[in-house]
Scaffold this motif. Structure first.
Motif, PDB file in Angstrom:
ATOM      1  N   ARG A 284       0.801  -1.217   0.000  1.00  0.00           N
ATOM      2  CA  ARG A 284       0.000   0.000   0.000  1.00  0.00           C
ATOM      3  C   ARG A 284       0.843   1.280   0.000  1.00  0.00           C
ATOM      4  N   GLY A 285       2.144   1.115   0.173  1.00  0.00           N
ATOM      5  CA  GLY A 285       3.022   2.275   0.035  1.00  0.00           C
ATOM      6  C   GLY A 285       2.976   2.846  -1.377  1.00  0.00           C
ATOM      7  N   ARG A 310      -2.318  -8.230  -0.253  1.00  0.00           N
ATOM      8  CA  ARG A 310      -3.750  -8.330  -0.479  1.00  0.00           C
ATOM      9  C   ARG A 310      -4.381  -6.953  -0.655  1.00  0.00           C
ATOM     10  N   ILE A 324       0.656 -12.513  -2.597  1.00  0.00           N
ATOM     11  CA  ILE A 324       1.469 -13.362  -1.726  1.00  0.00           C
ATOM     12  C   ILE A 324       0.768 -13.447  -0.383  1.00  0.00           C
ATOM     13  N   LEU A 326      -1.002 -15.755   3.183  1.00  0.00           N
ATOM     14  CA  LEU A 326      -1.823 -16.830   3.727  1.00  0.00           C
ATOM     15  C   LEU A 326      -2.998 -17.139   2.818  1.00  0.00           C
ATOM     16  N   GLY A 328      -3.092 -16.040  -0.249  1.00  0.00           N
ATOM     17  CA  GLY A 328      -2.570 -15.970  -1.611  1.00  0.00           C
ATOM     18  C   GLY A 328      -1.575 -17.089  -1.854  1.00  0.00           C
ATOM     19  N   SER A 342       3.928  -3.431   4.775  1.00  0.00           N
ATOM     20  CA  SER A 342       4.114  -3.328   6.229  1.00  0.00           C
ATOM     21  C   SER A 342       4.681  -4.632   6.803  1.00  0.00           C
ATOM     22  N   GLY A 343       4.337  -5.754   6.176  1.00  0.00           N
ATOM     23  CA  GLY A 343       4.841  -7.028   6.691  1.00  0.00           C
ATOM     24  C   GLY A 343       3.897  -7.672   7.683  1.00  0.00           C
ATOM     25  N   ALA A 344       2.593  -7.489   7.466  1.00  0.00           N
ATOM     26  CA  ALA A 344       1.592  -8.151   8.309  1.00  0.00           C
ATOM     27  C   ALA A 344       1.843  -9.653   8.269  1.00  0.00           C
ATOM     28  N   GLN A 346       0.031 -12.176   7.916  1.00  0.00           N
ATOM     29  CA  GLN A 346      -0.614 -12.951   6.842  1.00  0.00           C
ATOM     30  C   GLN A 346       0.161 -12.836   5.537  1.00  0.00           C
ATOM     31  N   PHE A 347       0.835 -11.717   5.341  1.00  0.00           N
ATOM     32  CA  PHE A 347       1.674 -11.552   4.154  1.00  0.00           C
ATOM     33  C   PHE A 347       2.994 -12.305   4.354  1.00  0.00           C
ATOM     34  N   ASP A 363       8.744   3.533   7.230  1.00  0.00           N
ATOM     35  CA  ASP A 363       8.503   3.458   8.674  1.00  0.00           C
ATOM     36  C   ASP A 363       9.526   2.522   9.322  1.00  0.00           C
ATOM     37  N   ALA A 366       8.249  -0.726  10.880  1.00  0.00           N
ATOM     38  CA  ALA A 366       7.412  -1.657  10.112  1.00  0.00           C
ATOM     39  C   ALA A 366       7.829  -3.098  10.412  1.00  0.00           C
ATOM     40  N   ILE A 380       9.957   4.643  -1.138  1.00  0.00           N
ATOM     41  CA  ILE A 380      10.094   3.881  -2.388  1.00  0.00           C
ATOM     42  C   ILE A 380      10.166   4.807  -3.599  1.00  0.00           C
ATOM     43  N   TYR A 381       9.517   5.972  -3.490  1.00  0.00           N
ATOM     44  CA  TYR A 381       9.510   6.905  -4.628  1.00  0.00           C
ATOM     45  C   TYR A 381      10.878   7.552  -4.844  1.00  0.00           C
TER      46      TYR A 381
HETATM   47  C1  FAD Z   1      -7.653 -13.776   7.279  1.00  0.00           C
HETATM   48  C2  FAD Z   1      -6.743 -12.792   6.613  1.00  0.00           C
HETATM   49  C3  FAD Z   1      -5.973 -13.235   5.559  1.00  0.00           C
HETATM   50  C4  FAD Z   1      -5.102 -12.350   4.910  1.00  0.00           C
HETATM   51  N1  FAD Z   1      -4.343 -12.819   3.897  1.00  0.00           N
HETATM   52  C5  FAD Z   1      -3.464 -11.992   3.311  1.00  0.00           C
HETATM   53  C6  FAD Z   1      -2.635 -12.439   2.255  1.00  0.00           C
HETATM   54  O1  FAD Z   1      -2.704 -13.602   1.825  1.00  0.00           O
HETATM   55  N2  FAD Z   1      -1.754 -11.598   1.698  1.00  0.00           N
HETATM   56  C7  FAD Z   1      -1.641 -10.303   2.128  1.00  0.00           C
HETATM   57  O2  FAD Z   1      -0.822  -9.562   1.577  1.00  0.00           O
HETATM   58  N3  FAD Z   1      -2.431  -9.838   3.085  1.00  0.00           N
HETATM   59  C8  FAD Z   1      -3.344 -10.630   3.704  1.00  0.00           C
HETATM   60  N4  FAD Z   1      -4.139 -10.141   4.671  1.00  0.00           N
HETATM   61  C9  FAD Z   1      -4.092  -8.697   4.957  1.00  0.00           C
HETATM   62  C10 FAD Z   1      -2.919  -8.299   5.833  1.00  0.00           C
HETATM   63  O3  FAD Z   1      -3.297  -8.466   7.188  1.00  0.00           O
HETATM   64  C11 FAD Z   1      -2.501  -6.855   5.607  1.00  0.00           C
HETATM   65  O4  FAD Z   1      -3.643  -6.035   5.758  1.00  0.00           O
HETATM   66  C12 FAD Z   1      -1.906  -6.581   4.248  1.00  0.00           C
HETATM   67  O5  FAD Z   1      -0.932  -7.536   3.940  1.00  0.00           O
HETATM   68  C13 FAD Z   1      -1.263  -5.227   4.283  1.00  0.00           C
HETATM   69  O6  FAD Z   1      -0.810  -4.882   2.992  1.00  0.00           O
HETATM   70  P1  FAD Z   1       0.271  -3.706   2.799  1.00  0.00           P
HETATM   71  O7  FAD Z   1       1.525  -4.090   3.472  1.00  0.00           O
HETATM   72  O8  FAD Z   1       0.342  -3.499   1.325  1.00  0.00           O
HETATM   73  O9  FAD Z   1      -0.422  -2.421   3.423  1.00  0.00           O
HETATM   74  P2  FAD Z   1      -0.182  -1.644   4.782  1.00  0.00           P
HETATM   75  O10 FAD Z   1      -0.268  -2.540   5.934  1.00  0.00           O
HETATM   76  O11 FAD Z   1      -1.114  -0.478   4.749  1.00  0.00           O
HETATM   77  O12 FAD Z   1       1.305  -1.173   4.694  1.00  0.00           O
HETATM   78  C14 FAD Z   1       1.796  -0.185   3.833  1.00  0.00           C
HETATM   79  C15 FAD Z   1       3.220   0.106   4.233  1.00  0.00           C
HETATM   80  O13 FAD Z   1       3.821   0.983   3.292  1.00  0.00           O
HETATM   81  C16 FAD Z   1       4.671   1.903   3.956  1.00  0.00           C
HETATM   82  N5  FAD Z   1       4.767   3.066   3.077  1.00  0.00           N
HETATM   83  C17 FAD Z   1       3.811   3.990   2.783  1.00  0.00           C
HETATM   84  N6  FAD Z   1       4.281   4.887   1.893  1.00  0.00           N
HETATM   85  C18 FAD Z   1       5.547   4.545   1.609  1.00  0.00           C
HETATM   86  C19 FAD Z   1       6.551   5.070   0.752  1.00  0.00           C
HETATM   87  N7  FAD Z   1       6.336   6.121  -0.037  1.00  0.00           N
HETATM   88  N8  FAD Z   1       7.764   4.485   0.715  1.00  0.00           N
HETATM   89  C20 FAD Z   1       8.002   3.389   1.501  1.00  0.00           C
HETATM   90  N9  FAD Z   1       7.081   2.832   2.312  1.00  0.00           N
HETATM   91  C21 FAD Z   1       5.859   3.398   2.368  1.00  0.00           C
HETATM   92  C22 FAD Z   1       4.003   2.140   5.267  1.00  0.00           C
HETATM   93  O14 FAD Z   1       4.956   2.544   6.241  1.00  0.00           O
HETATM   94  C23 FAD Z   1       3.362   0.783   5.593  1.00  0.00           C
HETATM   95  O15 FAD Z   1       4.247   0.014   6.390  1.00  0.00           O
HETATM   96  C24 FAD Z   1      -5.018 -11.000   5.324  1.00  0.00           C
HETATM   97  C25 FAD Z   1      -5.807 -10.588   6.396  1.00  0.00           C
HETATM   98  C26 FAD Z   1      -6.655 -11.450   7.026  1.00  0.00           C
HETATM   99  C27 FAD Z   1      -7.466 -10.943   8.169  1.00  0.00           C
END
Ligand code: FAD
Ligand code: AMP
Lengths: 398, 264
Positions: A284-285, A310, A324, A326, A328, A342-344, A346-347, A363, A366, A380-381
């Motif tokens: 989501r970054g 996701r 990618i 759990l 995926g 972010s490294g949740a 599930q990812f 962050d 993270a 990242i930009y």
């Molecule tokens: C049952 C269940 C199953 C799930 N299965 C999956 C799965 O299979 N795969 C999966 O991916 N998710 C899964 N999820 C969702 C997961 O919990 C997270 O919500 C998701 O992975 C978060 O994606 P993200 O890291 O892209 O977004 P975010 O958590 O919003 O993280 C975005 C990150 O980007 C950073 N960032 C923002 N702007 C910039 C920038 N300009 N430069 C550098 N860094 C920046 C922020 O600091 C933040 O850490 C599942 C959730 C549940 C409840």
């Protein structure tokens, strides 16, 4: 070989604590404080090591030792995919050559299929001293009975000390079937192999989903079977073919199968992110969908693929096949660069087995940084365009 | 028709760690559960039972506590349950497990179809099914992803190969191992839980088996030996770069050093 764990009552002063030693819950503590080893015991001997003398390993009427000198050579079972040799076969030949070299024995390869003779040379050039071929129309497709019969014939013919089989779908069906037939040991998914002078194979494999490693031996049976997955060992350099090809035939009854293949449907050839050696994971970054093209470009420069969390799939920016995690795909590339992820958990669960993890996130806290080998705390930009430029100028300079 | 499904009790979590000081496994308590892959095996067996009419027997080899997974199989619809348990079965590797199951299945009845899970989460070998089929002297296929037809004397099933899906016909008796995703496993039913609470479980020990030679079971019948267990190699030192470190530069160097830019 026979052995059991004996409980030395006098030393079992704290039965409950002793029972807790067993990782498999095989030490039962009865209400009267006596201990018993139940059928859960795996003979890992942790209790012997850490039980302060309360447990002893008793080797009873050991099996008479076999004559290991009757079994010579390290064998590889070649695997075919659509008439071509699966690269895992070359990887195994490399390892087989190394092991065989240590004990001064030959590297032998078994090849079964139809119209396969031209392929034998290729196996020789990856280090086989001999290729034993079974060529018959009935061996065109992988069917368990004729393939097991061919492998059985091969083992009786050459009596190898070690048989290595690719940990592929057919290998994981064939190796156990043949190992059972020879009443011998089979160690699955080895990640490390070595050999001792008496040709005992030293096998290391992960267990419990990679949380622990086990060192396994087959001390008194031959041949020793091991399967190894694709991409665990490197492909050895090719050499001038230097060896012989031996043709063997099986009796008609040996080539029969009770299993009939009625139809086969080709799957789409599009390779998934699971197959890529390099992945760029977008999170989501990434602020706008059009910014994905920058990551796509980086992926292209590294001969990799774009994947995502996701969050971006849910936003409709990325195809679900790119996800990618759990829910995926599970990936294990040589390199993954996560960008704004972010490294949740599930990812992370879907990629933490990757060989080299580079994380770019602005962050510093993270969670992705906990599993990253290289943590880049930045935007990242800023980083991605700069990196792309450097790669491009680097390439232009060559 | 008689179907047997082989199920196993496994540790409740794969998150085991090794205590670096003592070399012992750290597990959160002694929690156990049904091997998740075996839920698909039970579901597949149930679908076949429902479609073709069959008696379903759940079979497990394990310590007395493994009865719990048989109870769970009852709650999913199994008709009978067999617990292969004996001190002398302890320490079994793949070969001894496959052999003991084959002996147990011979003792428990004539089965037309045996369904196994793809793999276990503790042993994690995906080999017991094929070894079992060899010991029973029957054909097997692995990675079944769909059941197409149950005929009088055979089953037609789809096998999921990496490049294709193959439709196969296997005559009974035979063994299949099923992939996850073949069917969504049903949840254990509370109604069945009540109805089967007192259902007897057949206990089979070594003395009830056709082959009573104790050298063929447990540790004695296991050609492999675990020499040692240890934690996986820790990841190398983590590198942290931020703003002032010219991270893009360093990353470029790293990618070059690791030969990721070689193809250019
Ligand atoms: C049952 C269940 C199953 C799930 N299965 C999956 C799965 O299979 N795969 C999966 O991916 N998710 C899964 N999820 C969702 C997961 O919990 C997270 O919500 C998701 O992975 C978060 O994606 P993200 O890291 O892209 O977004 P975010 O958590 O919003 O993280 C975005 C990150 O980007 C950073 N960032 C923002 N702007 C910039 C920038 N300009 N430069 C550098 N860094 C920046 C922020 O600091 C933040 O850490 C599942 C959730 C549940 C409840
Ligand atoms: N102790 C056991 N009792 C019953 N079935 C088992 C046992 N061990 C393995 N199996 C079956 O064999 C399959 C593969 O197991 P594994 O080879 O351990 O990965 C499992 O999914 C089960 O169907």
């Amino acid at each position: 070989m026979s052995a059991h764990i004996a409980i030395i009552r006098e030393k079992a002063t704290d039965p409950e604590k002793l029972a807790a030693l067993c990782p498999f819950g095989a030490i039962e503590c009865h209400s009267d404080g006596t201990l018993e080893i139940n059928s859960g015991c795996r003979m890992c001997r942790i209790c012997v090591k850490n039980g302060g003398g309360a447990f002893e390993l008793v080797e009873d009427d050991a099996e008479p030792p076999i004559d290991k000198s009757q079994w010579r050579g390290v064998a590889v079972v070649a695997e075919l995919v659509e008439g071509r040799i699966h690269p895992v076969t070359f990887e195994l030949l490399g390892k087989a050559g190394e092991l065989a070299g240590k004990v001064g024995q030959p590297t032998i390869c078994m090849l079964a299929g139809h119209n396969i003779k031209p392929l034998a040379n290729e196996l020789l050039s990856y280090g086989a001293d001999e290729v034993v071929c079974y060529d018959a129309p009935e061996l065109e497709n992988f069917l368990i009975e004729p393939y097991t019969n061919a492998l059985t014939d091969f083992i009786n013919f050459r009596r190898p000390a070690v048989v290595l089989v690719g940990g592929t779908q057919s290998g994981r069906s064939l190796a156990p079937r043949a190992a059972a037939r020879f009443r011998t040991g089979l160690t699955a998914d080895c990640t490390f192999l070595d050999i001792s002078p008496d040709t005992d194979l030293e096998q290391i494999r992960p267990a419990y989903g990679g949380n622990i490693m086990a060192h396994i031996g087959t001390p008194n049976r031959r041949p020793q079977f091991a399967t190894v997955r694709y991409k665990i060992f490197p492909i050895p350099p090719k050499r001038e073919p230097n060896g012989k090809v031996t043709m063997r035939t099986l009796a008609a009854a040996q080539l029969k199968s009770a299993v009939a293949i009625l139809a086969a449907t080709e799957k789409s050839r599009e390779t998934g992110i699971e197959e890529a050696d390099v992945l760029i994971a977008a999170g989501r970054g990434v602020k706008r969908p059009e910014d994905l093209s920058m990551l796509e470009k980086l992926a292209g420069l590294l001969n990799g693929r774009l994947a995502s969390t996701r969050a971006l799939v849910e936003a409709g920016w990325c195809n679900p096949k790119m996800q990618i995690g759990l829910s995926g795909r599970t990936v294990k590339p040589k390199l993954i660069i996560t960008c704004g992820v972010s490294g949740a958990i599930q990812f992370a669960a879907g990629m933490n087995g990757s060989e080299l993890i580079v994380a770019i996130n602005s962050d510093p806290d993270a969670p992705i940084f906990k599993i990253a080998d290289v943590a880049i705390v930045d935007d990242i930009y800023r980083i991605v365009p700069e990196l792309i430029a450097k790669i491009e100028t680097g390439a232009a300079a060559k | 028709m008689k179907i047997a499904v082989c199920i196993k009790q496994v540790p409740g979590t794969a998150q085991v760690e090794i205590d670096p000081e003592t070399g012992t496994l750290k597990r959160d308590g002694a929690s156990t559960k049904m091997n998740p892959f075996d839920l698909y095996a039970i579901e597949t067996a149930m679908r076949i039972k429902e479609a073709a009419g069959a008696e379903l027997t759940a079979v497990t080899m394990g310590p007395p506590q493994a009865e719990a997974v048989l109870r769970e199989a009852f709650m999913m619809g199994a008709d009978r349950a067999v617990l292969l348990s004996d001190r002398r079965f302890g320490g079994a590797d793949v070969l001894a497990t496959g052999y003991t199951l084959s002996q147990g299945l011979r003792a428990a009845g004539n089965f037309d179809l045996i369904v196994c899970g793809r793999q276990t989460t503790d042993g994690d070998t995906a080999q017991v099914g094929a070894e079992l089929a060899e010991f029973l002297g029957i054909p097997h296929v692995t990675n079944v992803c769909a059941i197409c037809e149950i005929a009088q004397d055979a089953i037609v099933a789809d096998i999921d190969w990496p490049l294709q899906t193959a439709r196969c016909r296997l005559p009974f008796p035979c063994l299949i191992t099923v992939d996850k995703n073949i069917f969504e496993p049903r949840l254990p039913s509370f109604k069945l839980k009540l109805a089967t609470a007192g259902q007897p479980i057949t206990r089979i020990g070594m003395d009830d088996l056709p082959d009573k030679n104790e050298k063929h079971y447990g540790l004695s019948g296991s050609p492999t030996r675990v020499k040692r267990i240890f934690p996986p190699e820790a990841k190398g030192e983590r590198i942290v770069w931020s703003g002032n470190d010219a991270p893009a530069d360093k990353l470029h160097q790293l990618l070059t050093a690791h030969k990721f830019l070689q193809q250019l």
